[in-house]
Enzyme design. Structure first.
Site, PDB file in Angstrom:
ATOM      1  N   LEU A   1      38.636   0.513  29.762  1.00  0.00           N
ATOM      2  CA  LEU A   1      37.681   1.232  30.250  1.00  0.00           C
ATOM      3  C   LEU A   1      37.487   1.402  31.611  1.00  0.00           C
ATOM      4  O   LEU A   1      37.535   2.557  32.239  1.00  0.00           O
ATOM      5  CB  LEU A   1      36.278   0.550  29.626  1.00  0.00           C
ATOM      6  CG  LEU A   1      34.916   1.351  30.175  1.00  0.00           C
ATOM      7  CD1 LEU A   1      34.776   2.814  29.943  1.00  0.00           C
ATOM      8  CD2 LEU A   1      33.749   0.595  29.723  1.00  0.00           C
TER       9      LEU A   1
ATOM     10  N   THR B   1      35.241  -6.698  24.533  1.00  0.00           N
ATOM     11  CA  THR B   1      36.546  -7.502  24.350  1.00  0.00           C
ATOM     12  C   THR B   1      37.579  -7.591  25.748  1.00  0.00           C
ATOM     13  O   THR B   1      37.406  -6.474  26.222  1.00  0.00           O
ATOM     14  CB  THR B   1      37.337  -7.099  23.118  1.00  0.00           C
ATOM     15  OG1 THR B   1      37.586  -5.745  23.305  1.00  0.00           O
ATOM     16  CG2 THR B   1      36.620  -7.392  21.639  1.00  0.00           C
TER      17      THR B   1
ATOM     18  N   THR C   1      40.688  -7.023  27.062  1.00  0.00           N
ATOM     19  CA  THR C   1      41.353  -6.051  27.281  1.00  0.00           C
ATOM     20  C   THR C   1      40.585  -4.730  27.242  1.00  0.00           C
ATOM     21  O   THR C   1      40.681  -4.016  28.081  1.00  0.00           O
ATOM     22  CB  THR C   1      42.640  -5.959  26.543  1.00  0.00           C
ATOM     23  OG1 THR C   1      43.365  -7.244  26.294  1.00  0.00           O
ATOM     24  CG2 THR C   1      43.575  -4.774  26.890  1.00  0.00           C
ATOM     25  N   CYS C   2      39.704  -4.545  26.389  1.00  0.00           N
ATOM     26  CA  CYS C   2      38.842  -3.191  26.716  1.00  0.00           C
ATOM     27  C   CYS C   2      37.896  -3.358  27.822  1.00  0.00           C
ATOM     28  O   CYS C   2      37.856  -2.156  28.267  1.00  0.00           O
ATOM     29  CB  CYS C   2      38.222  -3.125  25.071  1.00  0.00           C
ATOM     30  SG  CYS C   2      38.987  -3.260  23.578  1.00  0.00           S
ATOM     31  N   HIS C   3      37.212  -4.379  28.004  1.00  0.00           N
ATOM     32  CA  HIS C   3      36.356  -4.245  29.198  1.00  0.00           C
ATOM     33  C   HIS C   3      37.108  -4.585  30.290  1.00  0.00           C
ATOM     34  O   HIS C   3      36.584  -3.916  31.426  1.00  0.00           O
ATOM     35  CB  HIS C   3      35.520  -5.755  28.890  1.00  0.00           C
ATOM     36  CG  HIS C   3      34.453  -5.711  29.834  1.00  0.00           C
ATOM     37  ND1 HIS C   3      33.230  -5.137  29.703  1.00  0.00           N
ATOM     38  CD2 HIS C   3      34.166  -6.714  30.660  1.00  0.00           C
ATOM     39  CE1 HIS C   3      32.531  -5.439  30.535  1.00  0.00           C
ATOM     40  NE2 HIS C   3      32.873  -6.570  31.158  1.00  0.00           N
TER      41      HIS C   3
END
Length: 163
Positions: A53, A45, A47-49
Site C-alpha cells: 500500500l 498484514t 507486507t501489505c501494510h
C-alpha cells in the site's frame, strides 16, 4: 486467472470512503477510464501494510501523470477492517478501497489463494492489474513472498511501456 482482453467482472463489493461504506460493483469502480487495481491478502498484514500500500500512496501522483484515473486496493477483509486500515494509513485521498469480505471478487478474478495453512482462509493473491474502460489490459501476480511485480514501480514501468 483473468486474462488480458477480458472484461472486468461485475461482482458486489463494499466501497470504503472517508464518508463511510457503500455497496458497489467491481465494474462500477473499474469500468471507466484507466484503473490500477492492486490486491492484497489482508489489511494490516505486514507486507501489505509496510510494502504494498505505501508504494501506491507514494507514487499516486506519478500514476495519475501516467494516465491512471483510479488507484484501487482490494483486500479480502470485512469493510470495518478495510476502513480502519484506510484511515490508519491516511490513504483515502489517494486510494479507493474495496472490501471483499467473502472473497467473491478474488474468486471472480481467479486471484484467490488458499492461505488456510497460515490460519487466514481464502484470500486475494498479491496481484495487480491495469484495466482500461472495463477491459483488462495487463495482470501481474507475485510468484514469491514480497512486492516486486505488483508494486507501484512495476506498474509505472508497465504503463510507460505501452505509452
Amino acid at each position: 486467472m483473468i486474462e488480458r482482453g477480458k472484461p472486468v467482472p461485475s461482482v458486489g463489493t463494499k466501497l470504503v470512503t472517508a464518508d463511510g461504506v457503500q455497496d458497489t460493483t467491481s465494474d462500477a469502480i473499474l469500468g471507466q477510464g484507466t484503473a490500477v487495481l492492486f490486491t492484497v491478502p489482508g489489511a494490516f498484514t505486514p507486507t501489505c501494510h509496510v510494502n504494498h500500500l505505501p508504494g501506491f500512496v507514494t507514487n499516486a501522483a506519478k500514476l495519475r501523470a501516467a494516465g491512471v484515473d483510479r488507484i484501487v486496493c482490494a483486500a479480502t477483509n470485512d469493510h470495518h477492517v478495510v476502513k480502519a486500515w484506510a484511515e490508519a494509513t491516511q490513504a483515502l485521498d489517494d486510494i479507493i478501497f474495496l472490501a471483499d469480505g467473502n472473497g467473491a471478487l478474488a474468486k471472480a478474478l481467479g486471484l484467490e489463494k488458499d492461505m488456510s495453512g497460515a490460519g487466514m482462509g481464502t484470500r486475494f493473491a498479491r496481484a495487480a492489474l491495469i484495466a482500461r474502460d472495463g477491459m483488462v489490459d495487463a495482470v501481474f501476480v507475485e510468484d514469491a513472498p514480497g512486492v516486486t511485480a505488483t508494486g507501484a514501480p512495476a506498474i509505472l514501468m508497465a504503463l510507460e511501456a505501452v505509452a
